[in-house]
Design a protein around this motif. Sequence first.
Motif, PDB file in Angstrom:
ATOM      1  N   LEU A  67       0.831  -1.203   0.000  1.00 18.65           N
ATOM      2  CA  LEU A  67       0.000   0.000   0.000  1.00 18.65           C
ATOM      3  C   LEU A  67       0.866   1.255   0.000  1.00 18.65           C
ATOM      4  O   LEU A  67       0.422   2.321  -0.341  1.00 18.65           O
ATOM      5  N   LEU A  85       1.245  -5.778  -3.953  1.00 15.45           N
ATOM      6  CA  LEU A  85      -0.186  -5.606  -3.762  1.00 15.45           C
ATOM      7  C   LEU A  85      -0.948  -6.830  -4.281  1.00 15.45           C
ATOM      8  O   LEU A  85      -0.789  -7.223  -5.426  1.00 15.45           O
ATOM      9  N   HIS A  92      -6.806  -5.680   9.144  1.00 13.61           N
ATOM     10  CA  HIS A  92      -6.771  -4.431   9.875  1.00 13.61           C
ATOM     11  C   HIS A  92      -7.388  -4.622  11.257  1.00 13.61           C
ATOM     12  O   HIS A  92      -8.099  -5.591  11.494  1.00 13.61           O
ATOM     13  N   LEU A  96     -13.648  -3.972   8.782  1.00 15.50           N
ATOM     14  CA  LEU A  96     -13.848  -3.509   7.410  1.00 15.50           C
ATOM     15  C   LEU A  96     -14.778  -4.412   6.603  1.00 15.50           C
ATOM     16  O   LEU A  96     -14.542  -4.676   5.417  1.00 15.50           O
TER      17      LEU A  96
ATOM     18  N   ASP B 173      -9.700   3.059   4.465  1.00 11.41           N
ATOM     19  CA  ASP B 173      -9.220   1.743   4.896  1.00 11.41           C
ATOM     20  C   ASP B 173      -9.897   0.621   4.107  1.00 11.41           C
ATOM     21  O   ASP B 173      -9.308  -0.415   3.836  1.00 11.41           O
ATOM     22  N   ASN B 176      -8.244   0.406   0.788  1.00 11.68           N
ATOM     23  CA  ASN B 176      -6.956  -0.274   0.939  1.00 11.68           C
ATOM     24  C   ASN B 176      -7.143  -1.772   1.130  1.00 11.68           C
ATOM     25  O   ASN B 176      -6.377  -2.575   0.591  1.00 11.68           O
ATOM     26  N   MET B 177      -8.156  -2.144   1.914  1.00 10.08           N
ATOM     27  CA  MET B 177      -8.439  -3.567   2.102  1.00 10.08           C
ATOM     28  C   MET B 177      -8.704  -4.233   0.753  1.00 10.08           C
ATOM     29  O   MET B 177      -8.166  -5.294   0.450  1.00 10.08           O
ATOM     30  N   ARG B 179      -7.672  -3.204  -2.141  1.00 12.60           N
ATOM     31  CA  ARG B 179      -6.439  -3.225  -2.933  1.00 12.60           C
ATOM     32  C   ARG B 179      -5.540  -4.391  -2.501  1.00 12.60           C
ATOM     33  O   ARG B 179      -4.943  -5.057  -3.341  1.00 12.60           O
TER      34      ARG B 179
END
Lengths: 271, 285
Positions: A67, A85, A92, A96, B173, B176-177, B179
């Motif tokens: 990232l 990537l 995380h 999410l 976020d 990004n997750m 990606r």
Amino acid sequence: MGYVVEPQTHTQPMLRVAGISKDFVSGGQVLSVLNDVDFEAGRGEFVSIIGPSGCGKSTLLNIIAGLDDPSQGSVEIDGSGLHRLGRVAYMHQKDLLLPWRTVLDNAILGLEVQGVPRSRARERALALTERFGLKGFEHAYPFSLSGGMRQRVAFLRTILSERDVILLDEPFGALDALTRGHMQEWLLDLWSSFGKTIVLVTHDVDEAVFVSDRIYVFTARPGRVKTVVPVTLPRPRGYEMVTQAPFIALKAELLASLREESVRAQDAPWQ
Amino acid sequence: MAMTQREPPSPTPSPAAPVGPNKHTRVRSLRGWAGSALVVAAVIGAWQGVVALFDIPAWKLPAPSAIGAELVASRALFLRHAWVTLQEVLLGFGVALALGVILAGLIASFPTFQRAVYPFVIASQTVPIIVIAPLLLIWVGYGLAPKIIVVALIAFFPIVVNTVDGLRGVDADMVNMMRTLGASRRQVFVKVQIPTALPFLFSGVKVAITFSVIGAVIGEWVGASAGLGYLTRVSVPLFLTARSFGAVVILSAMGVSLFLAVALLERLLLPWYHTERRQRALERS
């Protein structure tokens, strides 16, 4: 220390980070976040990173995941330094989950992105829901789940993306202590059956000692590797170990090392 | 590394039954409805009483009963004109929706496009529509077309603004997750940005659909031979005041019904959104 360090059995590390530095520039000032970090994780190894707040742990994970790019240094995954990537699974602290997707459809997101037909992807997720404590909730929406369950859906999504390396950024940070303990045991169990390389970032010394093969202790900003502590406690590990002498000795060593850093971080003027 | 398989830690939460409105909220919403019905009844009653008490002539202010009588007596006339207006509203709104969504997608995806076009989108709203409407008669004629354009001009703005906000309001976020899962930019757009924007789009559509009715009336007011706006305009000089009021009643009924239809559609299409919101509201109370 009193423990015998197990010889490294792997030949080529699954993940190799060499001489990484990262600077952020803001308002004409340069903030150095990582400074010459070397880091390795073997195939199937469980490695943790602990350090004081702001030591660049999350930045390091972002760089490994692709990232972000380092200002200096290189990252190799399974011997290759290109296109990180999509090659590393990254989980995380926040789960999410997409609120408009059911548990099952959240879990298959990685497979779907790779072009696996939904019906086949769902079958594969269904086969694992029991292992992940999600049986009976396959068609529930995330908002109706508890924090622990939501985190397990995120795990299932991570596992199903089928990467060899999994990065975990304080995955249990938001959970209560009891649930966290259960989740750690459960994670160890999963790790031993899926054989993935795991890199865990955590604030929690107990957690690091309990799950890891090796622990990297980071210095305060700019983050460097202060010391690497091998954890030679036998596996499988159970929660009863937490109160036994070898565990406590390791914990004391790590806490002392961390304390030095957090004191240093507080004394240092903030650039 | 053989190991006994441990059961996943399951705090055995209650089965995932869909969260329905509980008795408490249902009672509360019933009370809310009863309250507004009472207010409406009181206003109508007072109106009727004032007209009777002061003996106000019907051409000045018709009593609610007189408006009701006119609605029944001239129902064929009202129906004919309502149908014309409804067509203008739906067609104009349809154009606004299509244009608005496409424009919002382009604005949110391409910074260059945003800089080039967004100022004009905003500026378009500062020109009074009442100035443009007569010009449209000169440009595109007297029929349905100028009304559709007026409706679309008024309705597209809330759709664009809300949808742009929705497409941009995506959790970084989450992107990004996606990606790290290997998602392409298109996949992020389709699987994350569009679903995130849908509730915003619906908010815009709710505003737009009510504006559409107003737009149709403005279009008819400037120049038309049919429609409820036209009917009010021609009725007043003839002192057919009850007829004019009747047209207004139908117009607002049309606006409210269209709004409710959109709200219902939202509930059907975004079930997760409503249950989530209700859940949060319950947790707060």
